[in-house]
Scaffold this motif. Structure first.
Motif, PDB file in Angstrom:
ATOM      1  N   TRP A 152       0.837  -1.200   0.000  1.00 45.18           N
ATOM      2  CA  TRP A 152       0.000   0.000   0.000  1.00 45.18           C
ATOM      3  C   TRP A 152       0.876   1.255   0.000  1.00 45.18           C
ATOM      4  O   TRP A 152       0.600   2.213  -0.727  1.00 45.18           O
ATOM      5  N   PHE A 153       1.935   1.235   0.760  1.00 37.86           N
ATOM      6  CA  PHE A 153       2.772   2.423   0.913  1.00 37.86           C
ATOM      7  C   PHE A 153       3.662   2.665  -0.302  1.00 37.86           C
ATOM      8  O   PHE A 153       3.888   3.808  -0.694  1.00 37.86           O
ATOM      9  N   ASP A 154       4.206   1.595  -0.881  1.00 36.03           N
ATOM     10  CA  ASP A 154       5.058   1.811  -2.053  1.00 36.03           C
ATOM     11  C   ASP A 154       4.261   1.829  -3.359  1.00 36.03           C
ATOM     12  O   ASP A 154       4.830   1.964  -4.441  1.00 36.03           O
ATOM     13  N   LYS A 155       2.951   1.674  -3.248  1.00 34.39           N
ATOM     14  CA  LYS A 155       2.006   1.782  -4.367  1.00 34.39           C
ATOM     15  C   LYS A 155       2.206   0.714  -5.435  1.00 34.39           C
ATOM     16  O   LYS A 155       1.823   0.894  -6.596  1.00 34.39           O
ATOM     17  N   THR A 156       2.795  -0.404  -5.023  1.00 33.50           N
ATOM     18  CA  THR A 156       2.829  -1.535  -5.954  1.00 33.50           C
ATOM     19  C   THR A 156       1.480  -2.236  -6.003  1.00 33.50           C
ATOM     20  O   THR A 156       1.242  -3.053  -6.891  1.00 33.50           O
ATOM     21  N   TRP A 157       0.618  -1.932  -5.049  1.00 37.96           N
ATOM     22  CA  TRP A 157      -0.768  -2.424  -5.065  1.00 37.96           C
ATOM     23  C   TRP A 157      -1.706  -1.238  -5.240  1.00 37.96           C
ATOM     24  O   TRP A 157      -1.530  -0.197  -4.589  1.00 37.96           O
TER      25      TRP A 157
END
Length: 503
Positions: free
Chosen positions: A489-494
């Motif tokens: 969620w934080f690194d926006k890979t999802w």
């Protein structure tokens, strides 16, 4: 008669005949005056034509500019004073529901539903809330173990956390709230002592439901939560618990002229130095001043009626159509971030992000650093959407679906809640929860482990377990919550999917 003739002659001398020769001579000590610092005799503006004689405004111009500045300050007072009016409305709403300050504690024993008007609550946890009034001295608040939530002051400024991320670290304990300017003795031990800049403080925490056992969460609160004055600590009076589940009451600030009356009530009840002098000066400029009655005359009231309407429209535009590019979580999605810049104080390199503050407080209740800057595996993350994949506002009469790709990055659970665009509270439907969460039994997963959720007035055939009801004729928005969000969620890979129109 002679004086009149002379006056007319003098006037004609300066008009058609031109300026007399003695006035055309340059001054001995003449400056080279740039045009940028001079005021023309006539200026066309958005508030009309402004007229001057050698820089002096005529009466019509004076009236226009004062009407304009009163209007502008009325708008800005709505945007700046909103946090204070919001806390006032919450405490007033609690009182209307039977929760007295310093005596009662409200608890949603059967969870929250749309009958109670709150800014963006959810229906998955037991809420506990009450207001403290420290005018008469320090107050003790006993907090149960295993809860989570903030305490905010009368301007919705963060004071402290209680529970899991508070100083009791989830073990529970006694918090002592000390009013501004208090000079009495404070106990050396036995309390988590917190000084606050305002008399009014909002205490708002969640009691988490484990394994669906709501009753156990409620019992934990009632067994341990107490509220009483420090002066009565030796023999504490009984604390009254009020079950607000299903009660019809309002905690949302006004969006009409009554807003200014709500704000005035705050200013009158708090110390003169409790708020920023610039904000107090702004409020005073429209008649809201400590120690004085708020009684605008007919002219001023009509201006403020317009100003609050424009202020409300401004806040709605900032929330539902933000122009700050940082509001979007992803450039290719319609999901917005309620905490632009991840600052609970709305600060960025020394600047106060005014629009970000307005956007948050118009939509939400409660503020804490843990909400603004969650860490992987702790706290919660929030994403807000009011538009479908194409950018159109969500329509309650239509059917939408949204897919959360697998694996969904949560350490605890995720949830959707739908909200009414008008009230920013839970959407009134025939579904009590106004949403769903991943703890509910029967939620279907797709073959790849992803989850598709449906939003429509009636459940699509076979999708009842994954369906959230909307209503014909009502716009709506939704919050996606991730509890204990994980690194993707934080690194926006999802990325969550967008709302897709089905029909």
């Amino acid at each position: 008669m002679i004086r009149i003739v002379r006056t007319l002659a003098f006037a004609l001398l300066f008009s058609a005949a031109g300026v007399p020769s003695w006035a055309q001579q340059p001054a001995k000590y003449a400056a080279k005056v740039p045009s940028s610092i001079q005021t023309p005799d006539t200026v066309e503006t958005r508030i009309g034509t402004l007229k001057f004689f050698d820089g002096l405004p005529n009466e019509d111009t004076v009236q226009k500019v004062y009407d304009n500045i009163d209007f502008a300050r009325g708008v800005e007072t709505f945007l700046t004073g909103m946090p204070a009016a919001s806390v006032y409305a919450l405490c007033k709403g609690f009182e209307d529901a039977g929760v007295e300050k310093n005596k009662g504690i409200a608890i949603t024993e059967d969870l929250m539903d749309a009958r109670s008007l709150f800014l963006t609550p959810n229906s998955t946890t037991v809420y506990v809330f009450f207001c403290l009034d420290l005018k008469d001295g320090p107050m003790v608040t006993q907090v149960p173990p295993g809860v989570l939530g903030p305490v905010d002051d009368a301007y919705f400024r963060y004071v402290t956390d209680v529970g899991l991320i508070g100083p009791d670290r989830g073990k529970g304990g006694k918090y002592l709230f000390v009013p501004p300017g208090y000079s009495g003795e404070v106990p050396a031990d036995g309390y988590f002592v917190t000084k606050t800049p305002t008399n009014t403080n909002l205490v708002f925490y969640r009691a988490f439901v484990k394994d669906g056992d709501v009753a156990a969460a409620v019992k934990n609160v009632k067994d341990h939560a107490r509220i009483y004055p420090l002066s009565g600590a030796a023999t504490p009076p009984d604390t009254t618990f009020v079950n607000t589940s299903g009660k019809q009451f309002n905690t949302v600030h006004a969006s009409d002229f009554h807003f200014y009356e709500e704000l005035n009530a705050v200013i009158q009840s708090e110390p003169a130095d409790a708020f920023d002098p610039e904000a107090l000066g702004l409020f005073a400029s429209i008649g809201i001043k400590k120690g004085q009655p708020f009684a605008p005359d007919e002219r001023m009231k009509s201006i403020l009626v317009d100003a609050v309407a424009v202020g409300n429209a401004t806040a709605r535009s900032m929330l539902f159509a933000p122009r700050d590019k940082r509001a979007k979580f992803y450039p290719d999605r319609q999901w917005n971030n309620g905490f632009i810049g991840n600052s609970y104080q709305f600060l960025n390199n020394g600047e106060r992000m005014l629009d970000a503050r307005t956007m948050f407080h118009y939509a939400a209740t409660g503020i804490t650093p843990a909400m603004a800057d969650a860490k992987p595996g702790t706290g919660s993350a929030y994403a807000f959407a009011a538009r479908d994949k194409t950018g159109a506002y969500l329509d309650g009469g239509k059917t939408y679906k949204i897919t959360l790709p697998a694996p969904i990055p949560v350490g605890q659970f995720w949830s959707f809640t739908v909200y009414d665009n008008q009230t920013r509270s839970m959407l009134e439907t025939d579904q009590k929860l106004a949403g769903l969460d991943s703890n509910q039994p029967g939620i279907k997963k797709n073959a790849d482990g992803s989850v598709t959720v449906w939003f429509s007035p009636k459940a699509p055939a076979g999708e009842e377990a994954n369906w959230i009801q909307t209503m014909h004729g009502k716009g709506w928005n939704s919050l996606l919550r991730l509890y204990a969000p994980l690194e993707p969620w934080f690194d926006k890979t999802w990325k969550p999917g967008d709302f897709e129109l089905v029909e």
